[in-house]
Design a protein around this motif. Structure first.
Motif, PDB file in Angstrom:
ATOM      1  N   ALA A   8       0.828  -1.195   0.000  1.00  0.00           N
ATOM      2  CA  ALA A   8       0.000   0.000   0.000  1.00  0.00           C
ATOM      3  C   ALA A   8       0.867   1.252   0.000  1.00  0.00           C
ATOM      4  CB  ALA A   8      -0.909  -0.008   1.206  1.00  0.00           C
ATOM      5  N   CYS A   9       2.069   1.080   0.485  1.00  0.00           N
ATOM      6  CA  CYS A   9       2.922   2.236   0.681  1.00  0.00           C
ATOM      7  C   CYS A   9       3.897   2.464  -0.459  1.00  0.00           C
ATOM      8  CB  CYS A   9       3.726   2.051   1.953  1.00  0.00           C
ATOM      9  SG  CYS A   9       3.070   3.014   3.291  1.00  0.00           S
ATOM     10  N   THR A  10       4.549   1.429  -0.853  1.00  0.00           N
ATOM     11  CA  THR A  10       5.644   1.593  -1.796  1.00  0.00           C
ATOM     12  C   THR A  10       5.168   2.219  -3.097  1.00  0.00           C
ATOM     13  OG1 THR A  10       5.273  -0.724  -2.312  1.00  0.00           O
ATOM     14  CG2 THR A  10       7.169  -0.200  -0.946  1.00  0.00           C
ATOM     15  N   PRO A  40      -6.038   7.495   5.203  1.00  0.00           N
ATOM     16  CA  PRO A  40      -4.952   7.257   6.156  1.00  0.00           C
ATOM     17  C   PRO A  40      -4.319   5.903   5.886  1.00  0.00           C
ATOM     18  CG  PRO A  40      -7.083   6.956   7.225  1.00  0.00           C
ATOM     19  CD  PRO A  40      -7.363   7.436   5.825  1.00  0.00           C
ATOM     20  N   CYS A  41      -3.015   5.863   5.994  1.00  0.00           N
ATOM     21  CA  CYS A  41      -2.304   4.630   5.700  1.00  0.00           C
ATOM     22  C   CYS A  41      -2.561   3.580   6.768  1.00  0.00           C
ATOM     23  CB  CYS A  41      -0.817   4.918   5.605  1.00  0.00           C
ATOM     24  SG  CYS A  41       0.112   3.517   5.010  1.00  0.00           S
ATOM     25  N   ARG A  42      -2.688   2.370   6.319  1.00  0.00           N
ATOM     26  CA  ARG A  42      -2.902   1.264   7.255  1.00  0.00           C
ATOM     27  C   ARG A  42      -1.605   0.873   7.945  1.00  0.00           C
ATOM     28  NH1 ARG A  42      -5.433  -3.422   3.801  1.00  0.00           N
ATOM     29  NH2 ARG A  42      -7.538  -2.684   3.398  1.00  0.00           N
ATOM     30  N   THR A  45       3.914   1.739  10.519  1.00  0.00           N
ATOM     31  CA  THR A  45       5.245   2.322  10.434  1.00  0.00           C
ATOM     32  C   THR A  45       5.252   3.532   9.517  1.00  0.00           C
ATOM     33  OG1 THR A  45       5.838   0.805   8.661  1.00  0.00           O
ATOM     34  CG2 THR A  45       6.391   0.137  10.901  1.00  0.00           C
ATOM     35  N   CYS A  46       4.228   3.676   8.762  1.00  0.00           N
ATOM     36  CA  CYS A  46       4.117   4.819   7.864  1.00  0.00           C
ATOM     37  C   CYS A  46       3.406   5.950   8.577  1.00  0.00           C
ATOM     38  CB  CYS A  46       3.361   4.409   6.601  1.00  0.00           C
ATOM     39  SG  CYS A  46       2.952   5.782   5.516  1.00  0.00           S
ATOM     40  N   GLY A  47       2.204   5.685   9.000  1.00  0.00           N
ATOM     41  CA  GLY A  47       1.469   6.678   9.764  1.00  0.00           C
ATOM     42  C   GLY A  47       1.075   7.911   8.981  1.00  0.00           C
ATOM     43  N   TRP A  49      -0.582   9.682   5.150  1.00  0.00           N
ATOM     44  CA  TRP A  49      -1.776   9.645   4.305  1.00  0.00           C
ATOM     45  C   TRP A  49      -1.351   9.433   2.869  1.00  0.00           C
ATOM     46  CZ3 TRP A  49      -7.047  10.900   5.568  1.00  0.00           C
ATOM     47  CH2 TRP A  49      -7.251  11.060   6.944  1.00  0.00           C
ATOM     48  N   HIS A  50      -2.180   8.751   2.138  1.00  0.00           N
ATOM     49  CA  HIS A  50      -1.893   8.531   0.737  1.00  0.00           C
ATOM     50  C   HIS A  50      -3.094   8.918  -0.109  1.00  0.00           C
ATOM     51  CE1 HIS A  50       1.751   6.431   1.717  1.00  0.00           C
ATOM     52  NE2 HIS A  50       1.105   5.615   2.516  1.00  0.00           N
ATOM     53  N   VAL A  51      -2.831   9.002  -1.380  1.00  0.00           N
ATOM     54  CA  VAL A  51      -3.914   9.284  -2.313  1.00  0.00           C
ATOM     55  C   VAL A  51      -4.038   8.079  -3.235  1.00  0.00           C
ATOM     56  CG1 VAL A  51      -4.691  10.760  -4.198  1.00  0.00           C
ATOM     57  CG2 VAL A  51      -3.541  11.756  -2.218  1.00  0.00           C
TER      58      VAL A  51
HETATM   59 ZN   LIG Z   1       1.834   4.566   3.957  1.00  0.00          ZN
END
Ligand SMILES: [Zn+2]
Length: 59
Positions: A8-10, A40-42, A45-47, A49-51
């Motif tokens: 979800a992050c990368t 909001p990111c799940r 460790t990211c904490g 927000w993403h689009v």
């Molecule tokens: Zn994230």
């Protein structure tokens, strides 16, 4: 080094706040992207927000 498996992050832009994420989201929409939303990111460790694309509503 911490390896995060969350896909979800990368490759996604991370925003510190919802406001920043929504700002980015608005910019993308202005360029023609539709159905985007700030979320909001799940990943804890990211904490941030993403689009991303909204899931298709079930009809
Ligand atoms: Zn994230």
């Amino acid at each position: 080094m911490i390896r995060t498996k969350g896909r979800a992050c990368t490759g996604k832009r991370r925003h510190d706040t919802r406001e920043k994420a929504e700002e980015h989201c608005d910019r993308l929409i202005a360029r023609g992207a539709v159905r985007l939303a700030a979320y909001p990111c799940r990943n804890r460790t990211c904490g941030g927000w993403h689009v991303g694309h909204l899931p298709k509503p079930r009809t």
